[in-house]
Design a protein around this motif. Sequence first.
Motif, PDB file in Angstrom:
ATOM      1  N   ASN A 280      16.257 -22.613  32.512  1.00  0.00           N
ATOM      2  CA  ASN A 280      17.144 -21.535  32.060  1.00  0.00           C
ATOM      3  C   ASN A 280      16.439 -20.618  31.072  1.00  0.00           C
ATOM      4  OD1 ASN A 280      19.292 -22.361  33.636  1.00  0.00           O
ATOM      5  ND2 ASN A 280      20.133 -23.684  32.051  1.00  0.00           N
ATOM      6  N   GLU A 281      15.590 -21.199  30.237  1.00  0.00           N
ATOM      7  CA  GLU A 281      14.856 -20.400  29.256  1.00  0.00           C
ATOM      8  C   GLU A 281      13.817 -19.506  29.938  1.00  0.00           C
ATOM      9  OE1 GLU A 281      11.687 -21.479  25.808  1.00  0.00           O
ATOM     10  OE2 GLU A 281      13.543 -22.641  25.810  1.00  0.00           O
ATOM     11  N   MET A 282      13.258 -19.975  31.049  1.00  0.00           N
ATOM     12  CA  MET A 282      12.203 -19.222  31.736  1.00  0.00           C
ATOM     13  C   MET A 282      12.737 -18.185  32.716  1.00  0.00           C
ATOM     14  SD  MET A 282       9.501 -22.348  32.383  1.00  0.00           S
ATOM     15  CE  MET A 282       9.085 -21.703  33.958  1.00  0.00           C
ATOM     16  N   GLN A 283      13.991 -18.276  33.109  1.00  0.00           N
ATOM     17  CA  GLN A 283      14.525 -17.386  34.134  1.00  0.00           C
ATOM     18  C   GLN A 283      14.358 -15.897  33.808  1.00  0.00           C
ATOM     19  OE1 GLN A 283      18.462 -18.920  34.875  1.00  0.00           O
ATOM     20  NE2 GLN A 283      17.805 -19.915  36.760  1.00  0.00           N
ATOM     21  N   PRO A 284      14.640 -15.447  32.567  1.00  0.00           N
ATOM     22  CA  PRO A 284      14.441 -14.019  32.291  1.00  0.00           C
ATOM     23  C   PRO A 284      12.976 -13.599  32.449  1.00  0.00           C
ATOM     24  CG  PRO A 284      15.764 -15.036  30.568  1.00  0.00           C
ATOM     25  CD  PRO A 284      15.255 -16.132  31.436  1.00  0.00           C
ATOM     26  N   GLN A 285      12.055 -14.460  32.048  1.00  0.00           N
ATOM     27  CA  GLN A 285      10.631 -14.140  32.177  1.00  0.00           C
ATOM     28  C   GLN A 285      10.232 -14.054  33.644  1.00  0.00           C
ATOM     29  OE1 GLN A 285       8.939 -17.363  29.977  1.00  0.00           O
ATOM     30  NE2 GLN A 285       9.529 -16.533  28.008  1.00  0.00           N
ATOM     31  N   VAL A 286      10.748 -14.967  34.453  1.00  0.00           N
ATOM     32  CA  VAL A 286      10.450 -14.944  35.884  1.00  0.00           C
ATOM     33  C   VAL A 286      11.029 -13.685  36.519  1.00  0.00           C
ATOM     34  CG1 VAL A 286      10.864 -16.123  38.085  1.00  0.00           C
ATOM     35  CG2 VAL A 286      10.251 -17.452  36.054  1.00  0.00           C
ATOM     36  N   ALA A 287      12.228 -13.325  36.130  1.00  0.00           N
ATOM     37  CA  ALA A 287      12.852 -12.114  36.679  1.00  0.00           C
ATOM     38  C   ALA A 287      12.032 -10.879  36.307  1.00  0.00           C
ATOM     39  CB  ALA A 287      14.286 -11.989  36.164  1.00  0.00           C
ATOM     40  N   ASP A 288      11.552 -10.806  35.067  1.00  0.00           N
ATOM     41  CA  ASP A 288      10.704  -9.690  34.647  1.00  0.00           C
ATOM     42  C   ASP A 288       9.420  -9.658  35.466  1.00  0.00           C
ATOM     43  OD1 ASP A 288      12.524  -8.897  32.746  1.00  0.00           O
ATOM     44  OD2 ASP A 288      11.456  -9.837  31.065  1.00  0.00           O
ATOM     45  N   TYR A 289       8.811 -10.827  35.671  1.00  0.00           N
ATOM     46  CA  TYR A 289       7.576 -10.904  36.440  1.00  0.00           C
ATOM     47  C   TYR A 289       7.790 -10.399  37.862  1.00  0.00           C
ATOM     48  CZ  TYR A 289       3.712 -12.929  39.065  1.00  0.00           C
ATOM     49  OH  TYR A 289       2.643 -13.096  39.901  1.00  0.00           O
ATOM     50  N   VAL A 290       8.894 -10.831  38.479  1.00  0.00           N
ATOM     51  CA  VAL A 290       9.182 -10.420  39.853  1.00  0.00           C
ATOM     52  C   VAL A 290       9.409  -8.914  39.913  1.00  0.00           C
ATOM     53  CG1 VAL A 290      10.881 -10.601  41.723  1.00  0.00           C
ATOM     54  CG2 VAL A 290      10.049 -12.664  40.581  1.00  0.00           C
ATOM     55  N   ARG A 291      10.168  -8.385  38.964  1.00  0.00           N
ATOM     56  CA  ARG A 291      10.395  -6.932  38.934  1.00  0.00           C
ATOM     57  C   ARG A 291       9.089  -6.171  38.770  1.00  0.00           C
ATOM     58  NH1 ARG A 291      15.132  -8.206  36.260  1.00  0.00           N
ATOM     59  NH2 ARG A 291      14.123  -8.189  34.236  1.00  0.00           N
ATOM     60  N   ASN A 292       8.229  -6.637  37.874  1.00  0.00           N
ATOM     61  CA  ASN A 292       6.940  -5.962  37.658  1.00  0.00           C
ATOM     62  C   ASN A 292       6.058  -6.038  38.897  1.00  0.00           C
ATOM     63  OD1 ASN A 292       7.619  -5.209  35.071  1.00  0.00           O
ATOM     64  ND2 ASN A 292       6.699  -7.005  34.127  1.00  0.00           N
ATOM     65  N   ARG A 293       6.071  -7.183  39.588  1.00  0.00           N
ATOM     66  CA  ARG A 293       5.286  -7.318  40.817  1.00  0.00           C
ATOM     67  C   ARG A 293       5.821  -6.351  41.885  1.00  0.00           C
ATOM     68  NH1 ARG A 293       0.531  -9.364  41.791  1.00  0.00           N
ATOM     69  NH2 ARG A 293       1.229 -10.064  43.806  1.00  0.00           N
ATOM     70  N   GLN A 294       7.140  -6.285  42.005  1.00  0.00           N
ATOM     71  CA  GLN A 294       7.725  -5.385  43.002  1.00  0.00           C
ATOM     72  C   GLN A 294       7.376  -3.938  42.667  1.00  0.00           C
ATOM     73  OE1 GLN A 294      11.811  -6.592  42.661  1.00  0.00           O
ATOM     74  NE2 GLN A 294      11.690  -7.969  44.419  1.00  0.00           N
ATOM     75  N   ARG A 295       7.424  -3.605  41.385  1.00  0.00           N
ATOM     76  CA  ARG A 295       7.087  -2.254  40.962  1.00  0.00           C
ATOM     77  C   ARG A 295       5.618  -1.951  41.275  1.00  0.00           C
ATOM     78  NH1 ARG A 295       8.448  -2.326  35.439  1.00  0.00           N
ATOM     79  NH2 ARG A 295      10.589  -2.169  36.134  1.00  0.00           N
ATOM     80  N   ALA A 296       4.742  -2.912  41.004  1.00  0.00           N
ATOM     81  CA  ALA A 296       3.311  -2.720  41.265  1.00  0.00           C
ATOM     82  C   ALA A 296       3.048  -2.548  42.759  1.00  0.00           C
ATOM     83  CB  ALA A 296       2.510  -3.902  40.713  1.00  0.00           C
ATOM     84  N   VAL A 297       3.716  -3.341  43.579  1.00  0.00           N
ATOM     85  CA  VAL A 297       3.547  -3.215  45.032  1.00  0.00           C
ATOM     86  C   VAL A 297       4.065  -1.858  45.499  1.00  0.00           C
ATOM     87  CG1 VAL A 297       4.369  -4.104  47.257  1.00  0.00           C
ATOM     88  CG2 VAL A 297       3.559  -5.688  45.507  1.00  0.00           C
ATOM     89  N   GLY A 298       5.196  -1.437  44.956  1.00  0.00           N
ATOM     90  CA  GLY A 298       5.744  -0.130  45.322  1.00  0.00           C
ATOM     91  C   GLY A 298       4.820   1.003  44.918  1.00  0.00           C
ATOM     92  N   ILE A 299       4.256   0.938  43.721  1.00  0.00           N
ATOM     93  CA  ILE A 299       3.317   1.959  43.252  1.00  0.00           C
ATOM     94  C   ILE A 299       2.066   1.958  44.118  1.00  0.00           C
ATOM     95  CG2 ILE A 299       1.794   2.602  41.332  1.00  0.00           C
ATOM     96  CD1 ILE A 299       4.068   1.632  39.449  1.00  0.00           C
TER      97      ILE A 299
END
Length: 78
Positions: A41-60
């Motif tokens: 539960n403590e790591m979930q926000p960090q994982v969500a941020d990582y996934v969003r950043n990866r998706q953003r990087a792939v999109g860019i």
Amino acid sequence: MSDSIRQELGQIQGILSQIQKNTDKIPDMAARVQQHDAAINEMQPQVADYVRNRQRAVGIGAFIAVIFTAIGRLTGGH
């Protein structure tokens, strides 16, 4: 009592002893599960941020690839 009955009783006692040992471990195992659950539960926000950043990087990256492809076609490249 015959030897086979004594042997079977010994096996049953061994099985019951093993069941008791495993039963005694249940509270410790439950506590470990709760600790892992809290860590997840403590790591979930960090994982969500990582996934969003990866998706953003792939999109860019895809956008840049499209731009370079368009520039290449406009300048006569293949």
